[in-house]
Write a protein that holds these residues in place. Structure first.
Motif, PDB file in Angstrom:
ATOM      1  N   SER A 141       0.850  -1.189   0.000  1.00 51.65           N
ATOM      2  CA  SER A 141       0.000   0.000   0.000  1.00 51.65           C
ATOM      3  C   SER A 141       0.888   1.241   0.000  1.00 51.65           C
ATOM      4  O   SER A 141       1.892   1.290   0.713  1.00 51.65           O
ATOM      5  N   ASP A 162       1.516   5.285   0.822  1.00 51.80           N
ATOM      6  CA  ASP A 162       1.056   6.193   1.867  1.00 51.80           C
ATOM      7  C   ASP A 162      -0.215   6.873   1.381  1.00 51.80           C
ATOM      8  O   ASP A 162      -0.348   7.212   0.202  1.00 51.80           O
ATOM      9  N   PRO A 163      -1.165   7.092   2.261  1.00 49.34           N
ATOM     10  CA  PRO A 163      -2.418   7.708   1.835  1.00 49.34           C
ATOM     11  C   PRO A 163      -2.199   9.143   1.339  1.00 49.34           C
ATOM     12  O   PRO A 163      -1.318   9.854   1.815  1.00 49.34           O
ATOM     13  N   THR A 164      -3.019   9.519   0.360  1.00 53.78           N
ATOM     14  CA  THR A 164      -3.051  10.898  -0.115  1.00 53.78           C
ATOM     15  C   THR A 164      -4.217  11.582   0.577  1.00 53.78           C
ATOM     16  O   THR A 164      -5.351  11.092   0.521  1.00 53.78           O
ATOM     17  N   ASN A 165      -3.944  12.687   1.250  1.00 58.23           N
ATOM     18  CA  ASN A 165      -4.985  13.428   1.964  1.00 58.23           C
ATOM     19  C   ASN A 165      -5.469  14.585   1.109  1.00 58.23           C
ATOM     20  O   ASN A 165      -4.666  15.304   0.507  1.00 58.23           O
ATOM     21  N   TYR A 166      -6.783  14.773   1.080  1.00 60.29           N
ATOM     22  CA  TYR A 166      -7.399  15.828   0.283  1.00 60.29           C
ATOM     23  C   TYR A 166      -7.976  16.910   1.189  1.00 60.29           C
ATOM     24  O   TYR A 166      -8.278  16.669   2.363  1.00 60.29           O
ATOM     25  N   GLY A 178     -10.943  16.410   3.429  1.00 61.49           N
ATOM     26  CA  GLY A 178     -10.833  15.473   4.540  1.00 61.49           C
ATOM     27  C   GLY A 178     -10.813  14.014   4.116  1.00 61.49           C
ATOM     28  O   GLY A 178     -10.575  13.137   4.934  1.00 61.49           O
ATOM     29  N   SER A 179     -11.055  13.750   2.833  1.00 60.97           N
ATOM     30  CA  SER A 179     -11.030  12.360   2.377  1.00 60.97           C
ATOM     31  C   SER A 179      -9.586  11.896   2.177  1.00 60.97           C
ATOM     32  O   SER A 179      -8.650  12.702   2.155  1.00 60.97           O
ATOM     33  N   GLN A 180      -9.464  10.611   2.045  1.00 60.48           N
ATOM     34  CA  GLN A 180      -8.159   9.989   1.889  1.00 60.48           C
ATOM     35  C   GLN A 180      -8.239   8.928   0.801  1.00 60.48           C
ATOM     36  O   GLN A 180      -9.259   8.260   0.638  1.00 60.48           O
ATOM     37  N   GLU A 181      -7.164   8.780   0.065  1.00 62.38           N
ATOM     38  CA  GLU A 181      -7.091   7.750  -0.974  1.00 62.38           C
ATOM     39  C   GLU A 181      -5.807   6.959  -0.773  1.00 62.38           C
ATOM     40  O   GLU A 181      -4.730   7.533  -0.620  1.00 62.38           O
ATOM     41  N   THR A 182      -5.950   5.655  -0.742  1.00 61.36           N
ATOM     42  CA  THR A 182      -4.794   4.775  -0.594  1.00 61.36           C
ATOM     43  C   THR A 182      -4.792   3.792  -1.750  1.00 61.36           C
ATOM     44  O   THR A 182      -5.826   3.189  -2.054  1.00 61.36           O
ATOM     45  N   ASN A 183      -3.655   3.646  -2.392  1.00 58.33           N
ATOM     46  CA  ASN A 183      -3.517   2.660  -3.465  1.00 58.33           C
ATOM     47  C   ASN A 183      -2.915   1.389  -2.893  1.00 58.33           C
ATOM     48  O   ASN A 183      -1.858   1.416  -2.267  1.00 58.33           O
TER      49      ASN A 183
END
Length: 144
Positions: free
Chosen positions: A39, A41-45, A48-53
């Motif tokens: 995985s 590191d999460p991308t923070n927007y 407040g949302s987060q996206e993790t690949n």
């Protein structure tokens, strides 16, 4: 309740390439399809949302008994190194499932302790992994 098949083998692992197929089954003492999950590191927007690949890569791993003949697996893997070929893995012939895909052949080690039946581990990268029901061929009756 469905019957569970928990025993590995008797089964088969076969490279099914048209001109360079090879049956590994009689030389394998260990066989497994192994996932590797990673995985980012999460991308923070700003909202407040987060996206993790998350991704998974696969390998077919096993242990083979050395065969120092010209038709042995070490020689075959050496001759076919870096080729990507189709495979079929049946963990247990009565288990009802088979796994298919493509493996990239890599050389395997050979040798070890003197006056010993040596084994060596290998790992082939897998792509296009899928599973399907394994329906054993029904023997034909002569004259039928």
């Amino acid at each position: 309740m469905a019957t569970k098949t928990r025993l590995l083998g008797p089964g088969s692992f076969t490279i099914t390439g048209k001109d360079n197929g090879k049956d590994f089954s009689a030389d394998l003492t260990k066989a497994q399809i192994n996932p590797s999950n990673s995985s980012d590191d999460p991308t923070n927007y700003l909202d407040g949302s987060q996206e993790t690949n998350t991704s998974t890569t696969w390998t077919f791993e096993g242990t083979i008994s050395d065969d120092f003949s010209e038709s042995g697996l070490a020689a075959w893997c050496f001759d076919n190194a870096n080729k990507t070929l189709p495979f079929e893995f049946i963990p247990n012939k009565t288990g009802g499932i088979k796994w298919t895909g493509n493996v990239t052949i890599t050389p395997v080690a050979m040798g070890g302790d003197v006056k010993t039946k040596n084994t060596n581990d290998f790992s082939f990268p897998v792509t296009d992994l899928a599973h399907a029901p394994n329906t054993p061929a029904t023997p034909t009756t002569p004259g039928a």
